[in-house]
Design a protein around this motif. Sequence first.
Motif, PDB file in Angstrom:
ATOM      1  N   PHE A  40      -0.738   4.354  -2.083  1.00  0.00           N
ATOM      2  CA  PHE A  40      -1.079   3.028  -1.553  1.00  0.00           C
ATOM      3  C   PHE A  40      -0.259   1.972  -2.299  1.00  0.00           C
ATOM      4  O   PHE A  40       0.304   2.253  -3.354  1.00  0.00           O
ATOM      5  CB  PHE A  40      -2.581   2.745  -1.728  1.00  0.00           C
ATOM      6  CG  PHE A  40      -3.460   3.684  -0.943  1.00  0.00           C
ATOM      7  CD1 PHE A  40      -4.113   4.725  -1.588  1.00  0.00           C
ATOM      8  CD2 PHE A  40      -3.591   3.550   0.429  1.00  0.00           C
ATOM      9  CE1 PHE A  40      -4.902   5.611  -0.864  1.00  0.00           C
ATOM     10  CE2 PHE A  40      -4.380   4.436   1.155  1.00  0.00           C
ATOM     11  CZ  PHE A  40      -5.036   5.469   0.506  1.00  0.00           C
ATOM     12  N   GLY A  44      -3.598  -2.379  -5.745  1.00  0.00           N
ATOM     13  CA  GLY A  44      -4.888  -1.975  -5.177  1.00  0.00           C
ATOM     14  C   GLY A  44      -5.660  -1.100  -6.156  1.00  0.00           C
ATOM     15  O   GLY A  44      -5.198  -0.824  -7.272  1.00  0.00           O
ATOM     16  N   PRO A  45      -6.828  -0.614  -5.749  1.00  0.00           N
ATOM     17  CA  PRO A  45      -7.694   0.159  -6.638  1.00  0.00           C
ATOM     18  C   PRO A  45      -7.094   1.484  -7.091  1.00  0.00           C
ATOM     19  O   PRO A  45      -7.224   1.864  -8.254  1.00  0.00           O
ATOM     20  CB  PRO A  45      -8.961   0.376  -5.810  1.00  0.00           C
ATOM     21  CG  PRO A  45      -8.583   0.088  -4.412  1.00  0.00           C
ATOM     22  CD  PRO A  45      -7.462  -0.874  -4.459  1.00  0.00           C
ATOM     23  N   THR A  46      -6.380   2.169  -6.179  1.00  0.00           N
ATOM     24  CA  THR A  46      -5.790   3.456  -6.587  1.00  0.00           C
ATOM     25  C   THR A  46      -4.675   3.208  -7.599  1.00  0.00           C
ATOM     26  O   THR A  46      -4.516   3.939  -8.571  1.00  0.00           O
ATOM     27  CB  THR A  46      -5.236   4.191  -5.352  1.00  0.00           C
ATOM     28  OG1 THR A  46      -6.235   4.190  -4.334  1.00  0.00           O
ATOM     29  CG2 THR A  46      -4.866   5.619  -5.695  1.00  0.00           C
ATOM     30  N   ASP A  47      -3.927   2.149  -7.375  1.00  0.00           N
ATOM     31  CA  ASP A  47      -2.841   1.768  -8.295  1.00  0.00           C
ATOM     32  C   ASP A  47      -3.416   1.415  -9.668  1.00  0.00           C
ATOM     33  O   ASP A  47      -2.897   1.837 -10.710  1.00  0.00           O
ATOM     34  CB  ASP A  47      -2.119   0.565  -7.695  1.00  0.00           C
ATOM     35  CG  ASP A  47      -0.899   0.143  -8.494  1.00  0.00           C
ATOM     36  OD1 ASP A  47      -0.933  -0.948  -9.091  1.00  0.00           O
ATOM     37  OD2 ASP A  47       0.058   0.934  -8.571  1.00  0.00           O
ATOM     38  N   HIS A  96      -7.394   9.766  -3.626  1.00  0.00           N
ATOM     39  CA  HIS A  96      -8.846   9.711  -3.665  1.00  0.00           C
ATOM     40  C   HIS A  96      -9.476  10.514  -2.523  1.00  0.00           C
ATOM     41  O   HIS A  96      -8.884  11.501  -2.071  1.00  0.00           O
ATOM     42  CB  HIS A  96      -9.299   8.246  -3.673  1.00  0.00           C
ATOM     43  CG  HIS A  96      -8.842   7.445  -2.491  1.00  0.00           C
ATOM     44  ND1 HIS A  96      -8.708   7.964  -1.221  1.00  0.00           N
ATOM     45  CD2 HIS A  96      -8.519   6.140  -2.378  1.00  0.00           C
ATOM     46  CE1 HIS A  96      -8.348   7.018  -0.383  1.00  0.00           C
ATOM     47  NE2 HIS A  96      -8.203   5.915  -1.060  1.00  0.00           N
ATOM     48  N   ALA A 160      -6.929   0.124   4.659  1.00  0.00           N
ATOM     49  CA  ALA A 160      -5.614   0.579   4.176  1.00  0.00           C
ATOM     50  C   ALA A 160      -5.127   1.753   5.017  1.00  0.00           C
ATOM     51  O   ALA A 160      -4.429   2.638   4.523  1.00  0.00           O
ATOM     52  CB  ALA A 160      -5.710   0.969   2.706  1.00  0.00           C
ATOM     53  N   ALA A 164      -8.060   6.015   4.684  1.00  0.00           N
ATOM     54  CA  ALA A 164      -8.275   5.316   3.411  1.00  0.00           C
ATOM     55  C   ALA A 164      -9.771   5.130   3.173  1.00  0.00           C
ATOM     56  O   ALA A 164     -10.574   5.166   4.118  1.00  0.00           O
ATOM     57  CB  ALA A 164      -7.577   3.967   3.464  1.00  0.00           C
ATOM     58  N   ALA A 165     -10.132   4.897   1.928  1.00  0.00           N
ATOM     59  CA  ALA A 165     -11.560   4.716   1.593  1.00  0.00           C
ATOM     60  C   ALA A 165     -12.114   3.508   2.340  1.00  0.00           C
ATOM     61  O   ALA A 165     -13.242   3.529   2.843  1.00  0.00           O
ATOM     62  CB  ALA A 165     -11.701   4.530   0.091  1.00  0.00           C
ATOM     63  N   SER A 166     -11.307   2.482   2.444  1.00  0.00           N
ATOM     64  CA  SER A 166     -11.759   1.261   3.143  1.00  0.00           C
ATOM     65  C   SER A 166     -11.970   1.542   4.627  1.00  0.00           C
ATOM     66  O   SER A 166     -12.832   0.942   5.270  1.00  0.00           O
ATOM     67  CB  SER A 166     -10.717   0.156   2.954  1.00  0.00           C
ATOM     68  OG  SER A 166      -9.409   0.681   3.183  1.00  0.00           O
ATOM     69  N   GLY A 188      -2.290  -0.958   1.685  1.00  0.00           N
ATOM     70  CA  GLY A 188      -3.208  -0.768   0.566  1.00  0.00           C
ATOM     71  C   GLY A 188      -4.165  -1.946   0.540  1.00  0.00           C
ATOM     72  O   GLY A 188      -3.879  -3.005   1.130  1.00  0.00           O
ATOM     73  N   THR A 189      -5.281  -1.810  -0.155  1.00  0.00           N
ATOM     74  CA  THR A 189      -6.209  -2.952  -0.156  1.00  0.00           C
ATOM     75  C   THR A 189      -5.803  -3.992  -1.201  1.00  0.00           C
ATOM     76  O   THR A 189      -6.429  -5.043  -1.305  1.00  0.00           O
ATOM     77  CB  THR A 189      -7.646  -2.469  -0.415  1.00  0.00           C
ATOM     78  OG1 THR A 189      -7.669  -1.596  -1.538  1.00  0.00           O
ATOM     79  CG2 THR A 189      -8.197  -1.765   0.810  1.00  0.00           C
ATOM     80  N   GLY A 190      -4.716  -3.708  -1.947  1.00  0.00           N
ATOM     81  CA  GLY A 190      -4.143  -4.764  -2.789  1.00  0.00           C
ATOM     82  C   GLY A 190      -3.659  -5.905  -1.908  1.00  0.00           C
ATOM     83  O   GLY A 190      -4.140  -7.052  -2.024  1.00  0.00           O
ATOM     84  N   GLN A 207     -13.152  -0.855  -3.215  1.00  0.00           N
ATOM     85  CA  GLN A 207     -13.675  -0.301  -4.457  1.00  0.00           C
ATOM     86  C   GLN A 207     -13.835  -1.383  -5.524  1.00  0.00           C
ATOM     87  O   GLN A 207     -13.062  -2.345  -5.570  1.00  0.00           O
ATOM     88  CB  GLN A 207     -12.727   0.803  -4.944  1.00  0.00           C
ATOM     89  CG  GLN A 207     -12.575   1.922  -3.907  1.00  0.00           C
ATOM     90  CD  GLN A 207     -11.415   2.819  -4.217  1.00  0.00           C
ATOM     91  OE1 GLN A 207     -11.412   3.485  -5.230  1.00  0.00           O
ATOM     92  NE2 GLN A 207     -10.413   2.837  -3.343  1.00  0.00           N
TER      93      GLN A 207
HETATM   94  C1  MLT Z   1      -5.895   1.307  -2.251  1.00  0.00           C
HETATM   95  O1  MLT Z   1      -5.643   1.789  -3.334  1.00  0.00           O
HETATM   96  O2  MLT Z   1      -5.189   0.490  -1.643  1.00  0.00           O
HETATM   97  C2  MLT Z   1      -7.153   1.740  -1.611  1.00  0.00           C
HETATM   98  O3  MLT Z   1      -7.698   2.831  -2.282  1.00  0.00           O
HETATM   99  C3  MLT Z   1      -6.881   2.019  -0.221  1.00  0.00           C
HETATM  100  C4  MLT Z   1      -8.125   2.544   0.396  1.00  0.00           C
HETATM  101  O4  MLT Z   1      -8.385   3.714   0.197  1.00  0.00           O
HETATM  102  O5  MLT Z   1      -8.841   1.789   1.049  1.00  0.00           O
END
Ligand code: MLT
Length: 328
Positions: A40, A44-47, A96, A160, A164-166, A188-190, A207
Motif C-alpha cells: 500500500f 498508511g497503517p501498513t507502511d 495484513h 484502499a 484492503a482492510a478498509s 492506500g488509506t494514507g 486502522q
Molecule cells: C494501508 O496501509 O493503506 C491500509 O492498510 C490499506 C487498507 O488495508 O485499507
Amino acid sequence: MLRLARRLLLALAAGTALSAVPAEAQQAFPNRTLTVIVPFAAGGPTDTVSRLVAEAMGRDLGQTMVVENVGGAGGTLGAQRVANARPDGHTVLLHHIGMATTPSLYRRLAYDPVGGFEPIGLVTEVPMTLVARNNFPATTLAEAVAIIRRDQDKLNYANAGIGAASHLCGLLLMKAVDAPMTTVPFRGTGPAMQELLAGRIDLMCDQTTNTTEQILGHQLRVFAVTTQNRISALPNVPTSAEGGLPAFEVSVWHGLYAPKGTSAEIVTRLSGALQVALRDPRLVARFRELGTDPVAQDRATPAAHRAFWMADIAKWRPIIQAAGQYAD
Ligand code: MLT
C-alpha cells in the motif's frame, strides 16, 4: 549466521568443493540490504507498522532493511512482487488480513496468493475505527447510521481497493446498516486520509495506526472502534456494539512473508529477527501509542502464522461468497 559459517567450515574441512555447498550457504545470510515490500502507499497503517518492524529487524540482522511501497489492486500488486522475487530472504512482504481475503476475492491472479509464500510470523492485530470528515453532521454512531441510511447515495466512503482492510470493514458496515455508499478506492488509506481531512471524503473505516493521532488531535469525527472492548489509546471511543452495531467487528492482523522456496534456515533466521523486533521497547511503545500491540512471541513463528492464515482464509471465504462481490 554462526550455523551457516560452521557448516561452511565443516564442508571445507571435509574437502568438499565450494560448488557443492548450496549457494546461499556460501554467503552468510543476510549479506546485503533487505527490502520489505509494503503493498500500500506510503503514510498508511501498513507502511507505519512496516517501517517500525524493518528498523528493529535490521538492527538484529545487522543489515539495513528498507521499505518499498508497491500499492494498487487492493495490495495484490505488492504481494505479486514478492511472490516473484528471488527466494534468498532479502525480499519480504509485510501484509495484513488481505492475505486471507485475496484468495476468495480475486479469481484470476498472475501469482499463487497462498502457495507463492512462506509465512515467517505474525506481527500485530490492529483495531479499526469508523471515522468521518470533521464537519460530518453526527457525533454518535447511531446518528451516523441514520445519516448513512438517509443520504447513502450522496455519501462517499474511501478504501484502499478491493481486499484492503478498509474495503472489508466497509463491506461489514454497509451490510450492518443495510445502506451501500459510493466507494472511492485509493492506493492506500494514507492518501485517503488526506482527502478525509480535507473534507472531500465523507467516511472511512481505517486502522488505529492511521487514525489515532488525528482523532486525538480533533481533526476528524470518530464513531466507534471495531473491537469487542474499548482500547486504551482511545478510551472515550465506544465499541461498535455499544453503538448498536454488534455485527460489525474486524481486527486487522499483519504478517511477514518470504517467497516460496526460501530455505527453512533463512525463514527461521528472519522469524528470530522478527521476534527480537517485537520485543524492542521503542517499537512496543510506538505500537501502543497507535492503539495496538505486537503479537505474543509464540505467534511470530512460521507454524503459528501459517495456522492462523489458513484458518482466516476459511473464515472469510463464505462471507465473501455470500456478499458476491469479487475483484475480477
Ligand atoms: C494501508 O496501509 O493503506 C491500509 O492498510 C490499506 C487498507 O488495508 O485499507
